[in-house]
Design an enzyme around this catalytic site. Structure first.
Site, PDB file in Angstrom:
ATOM      1  N   HIS A  74       0.833  -1.182   0.006  1.00 51.56           N
ATOM      2  CA  HIS A  74      -0.059  -0.036   0.192  1.00 51.56           C
ATOM      3  C   HIS A  74       0.935   1.289   0.031  1.00 51.56           C
ATOM      4  CE1 HIS A  74       0.115  -0.300   4.479  1.00 51.56           C
ATOM      5  NE2 HIS A  74       0.412   0.895   4.322  1.00 51.56           N
ATOM      6  N   ASP A 104      -0.094  -7.675   1.013  1.00 53.54           N
ATOM      7  CA  ASP A 104       0.359  -6.126   1.369  1.00 53.54           C
ATOM      8  C   ASP A 104       1.830  -6.281   1.438  1.00 53.54           C
ATOM      9  OD1 ASP A 104       0.113  -3.720   1.510  1.00 53.54           O
ATOM     10  OD2 ASP A 104      -0.454  -3.486   3.759  1.00 53.54           O
ATOM     11  N   SER A 179       4.486   2.318   8.006  1.00 58.12           N
ATOM     12  CA  SER A 179       4.199   1.148   7.404  1.00 58.12           C
ATOM     13  C   SER A 179       5.209   0.683   6.423  1.00 58.12           C
ATOM     14  CB  SER A 179       3.115   1.561   6.542  1.00 58.12           C
ATOM     15  OG  SER A 179       1.970   1.658   6.743  1.00 58.12           O
TER      16      SER A 179
END
Length: 431
Positions: A74, A104, A179
């Protein structure tokens, strides 16, 4: 006496990087463009509209001295440009080698004459609740930051952030920008890639989730080999064991993966799995639910054998199952339809387990699937979308891509077709 994480951070932090991704959005066209009155007064300003650039910021981890970096999908999804900044200030353009929305994860590649600092990948199956961990990343874009905490829980499922749903939970502070960053153990090795937080405010509430390092290792290995990440195909579908089912089977609590269906001739059938069986363990790891089984299969890898502990009726059995890649049967026979039909501009193919895995469609589906739709085409105008499965045309079943091409071209008075989309059956009539 001084207790400090400083020596650990000094050796680990250089391998954690900042990832900047940018995507150019289509230029917004003014609704008044082409109108003589408005162009007379605002023409120059209307023509000066510049494309918008959407950017995202995240973190990454160098896992190979040649410049392989793992991050979250992402962070770089649909990016036109990706740049990586190292802790020492150097910046590099990065190439996306592999990415997968379902788990992901993405692997990037940067180039330099010298070897890059790396983090070794630990065995996340050795992790225990209560172990100390450090999270390293770039929260809110303020620069590299280190936070510490413990492993709060293992094998968290039903988080809803990816297809596998199997996470390490930690109370180490994780915020937007973390992230793709590293979750490391006290040996300075990567035991997870930070990917999500549970928050009502957008900031850290002490509940963060990381993708286990064993999944990261499997994904990076597939990127090294130049291929896409594939899950083993076993030809069976599973559902969770409910409390009522557990009681009926004599289990002490709801656990395991209940076999719902088995495809004839598939590895699951060859191993002896049957509908109604419950998979309780795989390779001595307890299976809590179908998500856990999916994770174990994916990290075991294609070409291996798996040992299953199965409850069949009132007996415990041990089965050995080969883990193979999804077969491409029937052959895809990809076609792009043309002419003046509602399917013109759509790319179609025969759906096989292999193609279903690529498109993230349930492997038990069959028929003809739409793989792509050209913008502005008839297919786009009449609402066809990628992953649509064409079931019937003018009352006849659609059995192959070649048959659909012929049936669409020979329709005389119109087209009445049915598709399946996300489990729903939809009808369309075009005259």
């Amino acid at each position: 006496m001084k207790m400090s994480f400083a020596p650990l951070v000094k050796t680990s932090a250089p391998a954690v990087v900042n990832v900047y991704a940018a995507k150019t959005l289509p230029q917004q066209r003014s609704p008044f463009m082409g109108d003589p009155f408005f162009e007379q007064f605002f023409g120059r300003q209307m023509q000066r509209q510049s494309p918008r650039v959407q950017s995202s910021l995240g973190s990454g981890v160098i896992v190979d001295p040649s410049g392989l970096i793992v991050t979250n999908n992402h962070v770089v999804a649909d990016a036109d440009e990706v740049r990586v900044a190292l802790a020492d200030g150097r910046e590099f353009d990065a190439k996306i080698l592999s990415k997968d929305e379902r788990i992901d994860l993405a692997v990037l590649k940067i180039e330099d004459e010298k070897a890059f600092p790396v983090l070794g990948i630990a065995d996340s199956d050795r992790l225990e609740i209560g172990d100390l961990v450090l999270a390293i990343g770039n929260p809110f874009g303020i620069g590299q930051t280190v936070t510490n905490g413990i492993v709060s829980a293992l094998a968290r499922t039903h988080i809803g952030t990816n297809d596998f749903g199997f996470f390490i939970q930690t109370d180490a502070a994780i915020n937007p920008g973390n992230s793709g960053g590293a979750l490391i153990d006290t040996h300075g090795q990567l035991i997870g890639v930070n990917t999500a937080i549970f928050s009502r405010s957008g900031g850290s509430n002490g509940i963060g989730f990381a993708i286990p390092s064993n999944m990261v290792r499997a994904f990076v290995d597939s990127a090294r080999k130049g291929g896409r990440f594939e899950r083993p195909f076993i030809g069976a579908t599973f559902v969770p064991v409910t409390r009522d089912v557990a009681e009926a089977l004599g289990l002490d609590r709801p656990r395991g993966a209940l076999v719902q269906d088995v495809r004839e001739g598939a590895p699951a059938a060859s191993a002896g799995l049957k509908p109604g069986d419950v998979v309780l363990a795989m390779d001595n790891f307890e299976i809590g639910d179908p998500d856990t089984l999916g994770y174990r299969l994916a990290t075991a890898g294609i070409g291996k054998d798996a040992t299953l502990s199965v409850l069949s009726g009132n007996k415990r059995e041990t089965l050995r199952m080969s883990l193979a890649g999804a077969p491409e049967m029937p052959a895809a026979d990809r076609r792009t339809l043309k002419g003046e039909t509602p399917f013109a501009g759509a790319s179609i193919a025969n759906l096989s387990p292999k193609l279903a895995d690529e498109l993230d469609i349930p492997e038990e589906m069959s028929g003809v699937v739409v793989t792509d739709v050209r913008p502005g085409s008839f297919a786009a105008r009449f609402g066809l979308q990628p992953k649509d499965i064409v079931l019937t045309l003018n009352g006849d079943d659609v059995e192959s891509s070649a048959a659909l091409e012929k049936m669409a071209a020979n329709a005389k008075r119109g087209w009445r077709f049915e598709i399946e989309r996300d489990g729903r059956r939809l009808s369309q009539v075009v005259r």
